[in-house]
Design an enzyme around this catalytic site. Structure first.
Site, short mmCIF file in Angstrom:
data_model
loop_
_atom_site.label_atom_id
_atom_site.label_comp_id
_atom_site.label_asym_id
_atom_site.label_seq_id
_atom_site.Cartn_x
_atom_site.Cartn_y
_atom_site.Cartn_z
N ARG A 28 59.35 113.53 27.47
CA ARG A 28 58.53 113.32 26.26
C ARG A 28 57.08 113.07 26.65
O ARG A 28 56.77 112.67 27.78
CB ARG A 28 59.05 112.15 25.43
CG ARG A 28 58.98 110.77 26.13
CD ARG A 28 57.80 109.95 25.75
NE ARG A 28 57.67 108.78 26.60
CZ ARG A 28 56.96 108.73 27.71
NH1 ARG A 28 56.31 109.78 28.15
NH2 ARG A 28 56.89 107.62 28.41
N HIS A 35 53.00 101.19 24.98
CA HIS A 35 53.49 99.81 25.24
C HIS A 35 53.68 99.06 23.92
O HIS A 35 53.33 97.88 23.81
CB HIS A 35 52.54 99.06 26.19
CG HIS A 35 52.68 99.52 27.61
ND1 HIS A 35 53.47 98.86 28.53
CD2 HIS A 35 52.16 100.58 28.26
CE1 HIS A 35 53.41 99.51 29.71
NE2 HIS A 35 52.63 100.55 29.56
N ASP A 37 56.76 99.88 22.00
CA ASP A 37 58.18 99.92 21.60
C ASP A 37 58.91 98.61 21.87
O ASP A 37 59.67 98.13 21.03
CB ASP A 37 58.91 101.13 22.24
CG ASP A 37 58.80 101.23 23.75
OD1 ASP A 37 58.10 100.40 24.38
OD2 ASP A 37 59.44 102.15 24.32
N GLY A 129 55.09 110.07 34.28
CA GLY A 129 54.86 109.46 32.98
C GLY A 129 55.39 110.30 31.83
O GLY A 129 54.97 110.17 30.69
N SER A 131 58.79 110.65 31.34
CA SER A 131 60.15 110.18 31.09
C SER A 131 61.23 111.02 31.73
O SER A 131 62.28 111.28 31.12
CB SER A 131 60.43 110.10 29.60
OG SER A 131 59.81 109.00 29.09
N SER A 132 60.99 111.45 32.96
CA SER A 132 62.05 112.18 33.65
C SER A 132 63.28 111.28 33.80
O SER A 132 64.41 111.75 33.70
CB SER A 132 61.56 112.63 35.04
OG SER A 132 61.05 111.52 35.76
N ASP A 176 61.46 106.41 24.82
CA ASP A 176 61.70 107.63 25.61
C ASP A 176 63.04 108.27 25.28
O ASP A 176 63.14 109.48 25.07
CB ASP A 176 61.65 107.29 27.10
CG ASP A 176 60.36 106.58 27.49
OD1 ASP A 176 59.41 106.61 26.69
OD2 ASP A 176 60.32 105.98 28.57
#
Ligand code: GLA
Length: 461
Positions: A28, A35, A37, A129, A131-132, A176
């Site tokens: 995503r 920062h 969520d 950054g 979201s792997s 994510d």
């Protein structure tokens, strides 16, 4: 060759049988709402066209075997049991273990569990950054639930995988995983928490999202865990101090659990009144553990145990300048309002305003959040000069990528300028150790895409 064909062939080579399923989970990009969520404030990400994919087949026993198709990361084999012991910190095998443990703990299936054989391949840059890691947790949850004959509704799986990922030691929110599961082609998702909700917004006409990788790795494992987790911890401490000190200013009874409780609806105050109250309560300079314990009328050990524990059970060391409670709260409150303004601008198709809000978001991430780093700042600045309507860091920060909003007709010139000014000039001077190979595909357009899915191969082929 298509990724699916590549994986089918790999699977046959490795396991000497045909795979039965194909699945994928996207990474995503977060447009705005960084920062937020874990404070239960809304965020505004979208699933991208870079994914981790798998071909897999169920097994008759409880063994899970996952092989990395490009051979770089090797393979991991473990058993699905009630309590899955983690690999050492930082091992990639902890992501599938997190998913397996999450589903087992959820209690819908009972031992003996069924394992699977899988071969996987990812196009999501690792530690970029994007979201792997969450994409991998989501993918693994699809594989394990499929192997055990269950399927979760999307929102339930989003909450489950968000909680499950804490297994690796991060104290992240659910952005994510929710984006990876609920992605919709062409839409940006406004995700709300408590209750979890997902509202799609159309992308304004004529603009593209261009991601550029600083090539500074934003790892969430090992040492970077401390950096990342310090942020939710500071926000929890700020909420605790406000829970104590804010009530006299409120027009409605409220127990502040999260900074996300500081809305006009819940407090009975206007935004300006909220700010006045909050920043007269929180001091601007950093707090020591001792000062926080005094406000909460307790001792330091209790503060550490209730709010500040890391995954290994040790408390977060006090930062050199103390806990920056006012600055973090300022970031959360202003960023939350920017998310709402951004949603309204997206609805109007007002790309200029979206861009301006992205720039303001970056400044707050840098100055109030302390999430940025010199390379992200330089890249966002270069992007603005290169014609972006807006540019900002995206994701956890301290490395990783920027996302820029660029008019379609400007994308090529924009990309060229990023190449020459960031990669060929800035990065060469500041990080001569980063090789040319890494720079080749470091800037690219991302497209809001569909969320994670699993298909039986026989029916789909
Ligand atoms: C990481 C976390 C998310 C979110 C972002 C910052 O990606 O996994 O939950 O906190 O950082 O917005």
């Amino acid at each position: 060759m298509e990724i699916k064909e590549f994986l089918i062939n790999k699977f046959k080579d490795i396991f000497h049988r045909d795979p039965v399923y194909f699945a994928f989970a996207p990474g995503r990009t977060n447009l705005i709402g960084e920062h937020l969520d874990y404070n239960n404030c809304p965020v505004f990400p979208f699933a991208i066209d870079l994914r981790i994919s798998a071909c897999f087949s169920c097994r008759d026993d409880n063994v899970i075997r996952i092989v990395d198709a490009d051979g770089i990361h090797g393979e991991r084999t473990f058993e699905a049991v009630d309590s899955v012991a983690p690999y050492p910190g930082g091992d990639w095998g902890n992501y599938p273990k997190a998913a397996v443990q999450g589903i087992i703990s959820d209690g819908k299936i009972k031992a003996p569990y069924r394992g699977f054989d899988a071969v996987i391949y990812s196009t999501v840059p690792a530690a970029g950054g994007m979201s792997s890691s969450s994409a991998f947790v989501v993918l693994s949850s699809l594989l394990f639930s499929t192997a055990n004959g269950i399927s979760y509704p999307k929102m339930e799986l989003s909450a489950l995988t968000a909680a499950a990922e804490r297994y690796v030691g991060t104290q992240g929110g659910g952005m994510d995983q929710t984006a990876s599961i609920n992605g919709m082609a062409g839409k940006v998702l406004k995700i709300g928490f408590f209750p979890l909700s997902c509202t799609p917004y159309p992308v304004p006409e004529g603009v593209s999202f261009v991601v550029a990788d600083t090539l500074i790795k934003a790892r969430k494992s090992k040492e970077a865990l401390t950096y990342y987790n310090s942020k939710p911890i500071e926000c929890r401490l700020a909420a605790a101090v406000l829970r104590r000190k804010l009530p006299p200013y409120l027009k409605k009874p409220l127990t502040v659990g999260f900074l996300g409780d500081l809305s006009p609806e819940k407090t009975g105050l206007t935004e300006a009144e909220i700010d006045r109250a909050v920043f007269s309560v929180l001091k601007e300079t950093g707090y020591t553990y001792e000062e926080i314990a005094a406000v909460l009328e307790t001792d330091i050990e209790t503060v550490q145990k209730e709010y500040c524990l890391m995954a290994d059970g040790t408390p977060l060391p006090q930062p050199e300048n103390g806990f920056a409670l006012a600055a973090r709260t300022r970031h959360v409150l202003t960023e939350w309002r920017r998310v709402e303004q951004c949603a309204a601008a997206m609805e109007r198709g007002d790309a200029e305003t979206v861009g301006r809000l992205m720039n303001e978001s970056h400044a707050s991430c840098r100055d109030n959040g302390d999430f940025s780093c010199p390379e992200l700042n330089a890249l966002a600045e270069i992007a603005r000069k290169a014609g972006a309507l807006g540019s900002r860091m995206t994701g956890a920060g301290r490395g990783g990528c920027t996302v820029s909003l660029v008019r379609n007709g400007d994308v090529e010139a924009f990309t060229d300028r990023i190449r020459s000014e960031y990669y060929d000039r800035y990065l060469k001077e500041t990080h001569p150790e980063i090789g040319e190979e890494a720079k080749k595909n470091a800037v690219f357009t991302v497209y809001p895409s569909d969320g994670a899915s699993v298909f039986p191969l026989s029916r789909e082929n």
